[in-house]
Design a protein around this motif. Structure first.
Motif, PDB file in Angstrom:
ATOM      1  N   UNK A 103      18.508  -6.403  -2.951  1.00 29.16           N
ATOM      2  CA  UNK A 103      17.922  -6.463  -1.630  1.00 29.16           C
ATOM      3  C   UNK A 103      18.399  -5.379  -0.645  1.00 29.16           C
TER       4      UNK A 103
ATOM      5  N   UNK B 111       6.337  -6.267   2.503  1.00 31.48           N
ATOM      6  CA  UNK B 111       5.918  -7.667   2.452  1.00 31.48           C
ATOM      7  C   UNK B 111       7.097  -8.584   2.741  1.00 31.48           C
ATOM      8  N   UNK B 112       8.242  -8.279   2.140  1.00 29.36           N
ATOM      9  CA  UNK B 112       9.384  -9.187   2.328  1.00 29.36           C
ATOM     10  C   UNK B 112       9.927  -9.062   3.743  1.00 29.36           C
TER      11      UNK B 112
ATOM     12  N   UNK C 197      17.211 -12.190   5.452  1.00 31.03           N
ATOM     13  CA  UNK C 197      17.637 -11.848   4.112  1.00 31.03           C
ATOM     14  C   UNK C 197      18.308 -10.480   4.040  1.00 31.03           C
TER      15      UNK C 197
ATOM     16  N   UNK D  40       0.304   5.963  -7.013  1.00 33.82           N
ATOM     17  CA  UNK D  40       0.858   5.460  -5.746  1.00 33.82           C
ATOM     18  C   UNK D  40       0.018   4.320  -5.193  1.00 33.82           C
TER      19      UNK D  40
ATOM     20  N   UNK E  57       5.388   3.117  -4.650  1.00 38.14           N
ATOM     21  CA  UNK E  57       4.408   2.297  -3.937  1.00 38.14           C
ATOM     22  C   UNK E  57       4.723   0.824  -4.065  1.00 38.14           C
ATOM     23  N   UNK E  58       5.116   0.445  -5.257  1.00 37.63           N
ATOM     24  CA  UNK E  58       5.454  -0.944  -5.510  1.00 37.63           C
ATOM     25  C   UNK E  58       6.626  -1.383  -4.625  1.00 37.63           C
ATOM     26  N   UNK E  59       7.694  -0.556  -4.671  1.00 37.13           N
ATOM     27  CA  UNK E  59       8.876  -0.893  -3.865  1.00 37.13           C
ATOM     28  C   UNK E  59       8.549  -0.941  -2.388  1.00 37.13           C
ATOM     29  N   UNK E  60       7.742   0.021  -1.951  1.00 33.23           N
ATOM     30  CA  UNK E  60       7.346   0.083  -0.543  1.00 33.23           C
ATOM     31  C   UNK E  60       6.616  -1.199  -0.140  1.00 33.23           C
ATOM     32  N   UNK E  61       5.629  -1.541  -0.972  1.00 32.81           N
ATOM     33  CA  UNK E  61       4.829  -2.725  -0.647  1.00 32.81           C
ATOM     34  C   UNK E  61       5.686  -3.982  -0.650  1.00 32.81           C
ATOM     35  N   UNK E  62       6.566  -4.085  -1.654  1.00 30.04           N
ATOM     36  CA  UNK E  62       7.413  -5.276  -1.753  1.00 30.04           C
ATOM     37  C   UNK E  62       8.316  -5.371  -0.533  1.00 30.04           C
ATOM     38  N   UNK E  63       8.889  -4.214  -0.167  1.00 31.81           N
ATOM     39  CA  UNK E  63       9.814  -4.219   0.962  1.00 31.81           C
ATOM     40  C   UNK E  63       9.085  -4.585   2.256  1.00 31.81           C
TER      41      UNK E  63
ATOM     42  N   UNK F 285      13.668   3.225  -1.254  1.00 32.21           N
ATOM     43  CA  UNK F 285      12.289   3.598  -0.940  1.00 32.21           C
ATOM     44  C   UNK F 285      12.268   4.861  -0.082  1.00 32.21           C
TER      45      UNK F 285
ATOM     46  N   UNK G  30      16.994  -1.734  -1.679  1.00 29.12           N
ATOM     47  CA  UNK G  30      15.576  -1.408  -1.826  1.00 29.12           C
ATOM     48  C   UNK G  30      15.046  -0.526  -0.693  1.00 29.12           C
TER      49      UNK G  30
ATOM     50  N   UNK H 270       3.530  -9.684  -4.835  1.00 33.83           N
ATOM     51  CA  UNK H 270       4.575 -10.175  -3.936  1.00 33.83           C
ATOM     52  C   UNK H 270       5.746 -10.777  -4.700  1.00 33.83           C
ATOM     53  N   UNK H 271       6.415  -9.986  -5.497  1.00 32.32           N
ATOM     54  CA  UNK H 271       7.517 -10.529  -6.284  1.00 32.32           C
ATOM     55  C   UNK H 271       8.722 -10.839  -5.406  1.00 32.32           C
TER      56      UNK H 271
ATOM     57  N   UNK I 185       0.348   1.240  -7.208  1.00 34.31           N
ATOM     58  CA  UNK I 185       1.655   0.605  -6.953  1.00 34.31           C
ATOM     59  C   UNK I 185       1.627  -0.224  -5.684  1.00 34.31           C
ATOM     60  N   UNK I 186       1.053   0.351  -4.626  1.00 38.61           N
ATOM     61  CA  UNK I 186       0.996  -0.392  -3.358  1.00 38.61           C
ATOM     62  C   UNK I 186       0.172  -1.662  -3.528  1.00 38.61           C
TER      63      UNK I 186
ATOM     64  N   UNK J 164       2.002  -4.202  -5.623  1.00 35.33           N
ATOM     65  CA  UNK J 164       3.112  -4.787  -4.853  1.00 35.33           C
ATOM     66  C   UNK J 164       2.621  -5.799  -3.845  1.00 35.33           C
ATOM     67  N   UNK J 165       1.496  -5.516  -3.187  1.00 33.08           N
ATOM     68  CA  UNK J 165       0.977  -6.446  -2.186  1.00 33.08           C
ATOM     69  C   UNK J 165       0.414  -7.695  -2.839  1.00 33.08           C
TER      70      UNK J 165
END
Lengths: 281, 110
Positions: free
Chosen positions: B26, A80-81, A90, B7, A72-78, B33, B29, B18-19, B10-11, B14-15
């Protein structure tokens, strides 16, 4: 990769997605996974509900939760970016970047060309407006000069004043005309006599005991105000047998005065010719 | 339940956080995913089939991610990164679809 389709018992890799509906026959190892529900007496749906509720805090659940957290973290980060507009480049690969750079270069070149064209146009317009301004100035200047000649504007400058005293009444129009012509020949630029501007079309005529200039009667003393070079005008009148001597022969007295500032302010209306038209343009 | 919560958390994290994604990670990722998604769908299907095993899930999840990233890395080194990542995404997409079909059959009986 994901090996959940594996049967834990024999660890044989199961065939990829079983698109066929679950067959009731559990014979053979063709579809062991699908056959299980019947054996344990639970359907997939029941198992799903059982897994969801009540929550069980087991090690397996925690580990899976951790992994899903990572997903979930990776999904959200991806996401968002990716949605950041500035970082759209990028994730792009090198060849894409090169292509984008080329396109940008082309675009820059095109815009540069366009800019040069527009600048050239601007310069031309500026020049032409400068030229128009210059032409306007020259026209104005010319108008002033012509106005002095035509007598429509006042004039001032160095010159002389000629005064003709006529006590005996002997001065006639032709003598004054001689004086005017002599002054013109000597370079007089603007002349007025007793408040009447003398121009190209001026005529003089005798009118009982006095003189009429362009139909305006003027009486002695006749006072000429003349703009021109004083050193030229005065000798022109004084030459032997010239205007001054002729007038003095007729018992008139003539005085000539130089002045650094003569004002000729008698005006004459500009007349539009009836027939003659400018042939230039 | 805990897994679903994981899950969601995590979402949300992540939101919120915003790291900044490190430049080195890059390109991998998105593929990672997708690979993890494939593993999750596989796990869900296994659970519906009643053969879910957490150890298998963990191993398959991690190996999925690592192998996917490795393929992309290798593709980048070979100069066919774009094509290989497309290929990986296609393969994973097919697997996700087939797993989803199996899950659907379990859940909706159709």
């Amino acid at each position: 990769m994901s090996d959940h389709e594996e049967q834990p018992a024999n660890r044989l890799r199961k065939e990829l997605p079983a698109e066929v509906p679950p067959s009731p026959s559990a014979s053979g190892d063709g579809d062991p996974g699908e056959a299980r529900p019947e054996r344990s007496g639970l359907t997939g749906r029941q198992r799903l509900l059982k897994g969801l509720w009540p929550p069980r805090l087991t090690r397996a659940q925690l580990i899976v939760a951790l992994l899903l957290f990572g997903l979930g973290f990776g999904l959200a980060v991806q996401v968002a970016s990716n949605s950041d507009s500035d970082s759209a480049l990028r994730g792009a690969r090198q060849e894409d970047l090169v292509r984008i750079l080329d396109e940008l270069d082309d675009r820059t070149q095109r815009l540069e060309d366009e800019k040069q064209g527009l600048e050239k146009q601007r310069d031309e317009l500026e020049n032409s407006s400068d030229q128009a301004e210059e032409a306007r100035k020259q026209t104005l200047e010319k108008e002033r000069q012509l106005g002095i000649l035509a007598g429509t504007v006042a004039a001032q400058g160095p010159g002389i004043t000629v005064t003709i005293e006529d006590t005996k009444g002997t001065v006639e129009a032709d003598m004054l005309l001689d004086a005017i012509q002599e002054l013109r020949a000597a370079g007089a630029e603007a002349i007025q006599v007793n408040g009447v501007r003398v121009v190209a079309g001026t005529y003089l005529a005798d009118a009982d005991n006095s003189v009429s200039v362009d139909g305006n009667k003027i009486n002695a003393p006749y006072r000429f105000q003349v703009i021109g070079e004083p050193q030229d005008l005065e000798p022109a009148l004084n030459i032997p047998g010239g205007v001054v001597q002729t007038l003095e022969k007729e018992q008139a007295t003539v005085t000539v005065e130089r002045s650094s500032k003569i004002v000729v302010d008698a005006l004459r209306a500009a007349e539009r010719p009836d027939y003659a038209r400018s042939s230039s343009q | 339940m805990i897994a679903v919560l994981g899950l969601v958390v995590g979402v949300v994290v992540g939101l919120l956080v915003r790291p900044e994604v490190p430049a080195a990670v890059e390109p991998y990722l998105p593929i990672a995913v997708v690979a993890a998604l494939d593993a999750v769908f596989g796990g869900l299907r296994a659970m519906l089939d009643g053969i879910f095993d957490d150890k298998v899930f963990v191993v398959s999840f991690l190996s999925n991610v690592v192998v996917a990233a490795l393929i992309v890395f290798l593709g980048d080194k070979l100069g066919v990164g774009a094509q290989l990542s497309t290929g990986v995404v296609v393969v994973l997409g097919i697997r996700i679809f087939s797993n989803a079909a199996a899950i659907r059959r379990h859940v909706f009986r159709a």
